[in-house]
Design an enzyme around this catalytic site. Structure first.
Site, mmCIF file in Angstrom:
data_model
loop_
_atom_site.group_PDB
_atom_site.id
_atom_site.type_symbol
_atom_site.label_atom_id
_atom_site.label_comp_id
_atom_site.label_asym_id
_atom_site.label_seq_id
_atom_site.Cartn_x
_atom_site.Cartn_y
_atom_site.Cartn_z
ATOM 1 N N ALA A 13 0.832 -1.193 0.000
ATOM 2 C CA ALA A 13 0.000 0.000 0.000
ATOM 3 C C ALA A 13 0.873 1.251 0.000
ATOM 4 C CB ALA A 13 -0.905 -0.008 1.225
ATOM 5 N N CYS A 14 0.250 2.349 -0.376
ATOM 6 C CA CYS A 14 0.888 3.658 -0.373
ATOM 7 C C CYS A 14 1.545 3.915 0.980
ATOM 8 C CB CYS A 14 -0.181 4.713 -0.640
ATOM 9 S SG CYS A 14 0.397 6.399 -0.569
ATOM 10 N N PRO A 15 2.757 4.378 1.108
ATOM 11 C CA PRO A 15 3.629 4.893 0.051
ATOM 12 C C PRO A 15 4.665 3.891 -0.446
ATOM 13 C CG PRO A 15 4.568 5.464 2.157
ATOM 14 C CD PRO A 15 3.378 4.572 2.431
ATOM 15 N N MET A 16 4.485 2.605 -0.090
ATOM 16 C CA MET A 16 5.556 1.641 -0.354
ATOM 17 C C MET A 16 5.931 1.442 -1.817
ATOM 18 S SD MET A 16 6.643 1.307 2.430
ATOM 19 C CE MET A 16 7.970 0.227 1.914
#
Lengths: 75, 159
Positions: A13-16
Site C-alpha cells: 500500500a501507499c507509500p511503499m
C-alpha cells in the site's frame, strides 16, 4: 524491451510502491529499464507523477488482472 | 547547499491517523529525493516517545502530563472514532488487511530514508518530556530550525 530489474511491489500500500521504486531505480544504470509490478490502484498516477518529476521516463504501462506493470527508463 | 527540493511538515497533532498521514507524506517526499524534515511539537512529540516507562527527574505537573500522554506512535489514539481505544485496534486490523504500514514502521522507514526528525525543545519543556524519553536519532531545535528548512520548502504542511 530488455528489462534490467524487476520490482515486485504487489500487495503493498501507499507509500511503499514509490519508496521501493525509488530504491530499485538506484540499482539500475541510466537508460536501463526497471519493471515495477503493483496492485495498489493509486500506483498508476503515483508512478506517472514520480517518473515525470524525477527525470525518468515511463515507457509503457499495462494492467492485467488487477496487476499494474510499469516500465521505467532511468534518466 | 543541497539542490534537492525540500518538504517540511509540522506534526502538531498527537493522533495515530494524523501521524500516519504525516509520515506517509514524508516517506513519499523522500522517494522524490526531497530533503524532508518533520518538526514535532506539542502532541506530535508523543509519536517519538519510547514505549517504556522511564522515570527521569520530574516535577509533579510533569509527572501527571507524562502519565496522561501516550507513549509512542503505536499507543496514539485516533482523531475520530477512538471509542476509548477500540478505534485504533479496529483501524490497525483493517490496515493489516490492506498491507498499510503501521506508523511505527513508517517512522523507521523515514529514518532509513534520511528524513530529519526534529523535536521542539520549548514544548518538550512545557510538557515535561525529557530527551531520554524520546527515541534515538532525533535532532532538537526551535522555530528557527524549522524556518531555516521551511523558508525554501517546496511543500510545507501543518498537521
Amino acid at each position: 524491451m530488455e528489462i534490467a530489474k524487476t520490482l515486485d511491489a504487489k500487495g503493498l500500500a501507499c507509500p511503499m510502491p514509490i519508496v521501493k521504486t525509488k530504491k530499485a531505480i538506484d540499482d539500475v544504470e541510466s537508460g536501463e529499464i526497471l519493471e515495477v509490478q503493483a496492485t495498489d490502484a493509486g500506483a498508476k498516477s503515483d508512478l506517472a507523477a514520480w517518473t515525470k518529476s524525477s527525470g525518468h521516463e515511463l515507457v509503457d504501462t499495462k494492467e492485467e488482472g488487477g496487476v499494474y506493470t510499469f516500465y521505467v527508463k532511468k534518466g | 547547499m543541497s539542490e534537492n527540493k525540500k518538504t517540511n511538515i509540522i506534526l502538531f497533532s498527537g493522533e495515530y491517523d494524523k501521524a500516519m498521514a504525516a509520515y506517509i507524506i514524508a516517506n513519499g517526499a523522500a522517494a522524490y529525493d526531497h530533503d524532508v524534515t518533520i518538526f514535532h511539537t506539542f502532541w506530535g512529540l508523543n509519536a517519538l516517545r519510547k514505549d517504556e516507562k522511564l522515570r527521569p527527574q520530574k516535577s509533579f505537573m510533569e509527572k501527571i502530563f507524562g502519565k496522561m500522554m501516550p507513549h509512542g506512535a503505536k499507543n496514539l489514539p485516533l482523531s475520530k472514532m477512538n471509542f476509548a481505544g477500540i478505534g485504533p485496534k479496529m483501524i490497525k486490523s483493517v490496515m493489516k488487511k490492506h498491507n498499510a504500514m503501521p506508523v511505527e514502521d513508517l517512522i523507521d522507514m523515514a529514518k532509513e530514508q534520511d528524513v530529519t526528525l526534529l523535536a521542539c525543545t520549548m514544548t518538550m519543556d512545557l510538557l515535561g518530556i525529557k530527551q531520554e524519553e524520546l527515541m534515538d536519532g532525533l535532532e532538537y531545535g526551535g522555530v528557527a530550525a524549522y524556518i531555516a528548512e521551511g523558508e525554501d520548502g517546496a511543500v510545507n504542511l501543518f498537521i
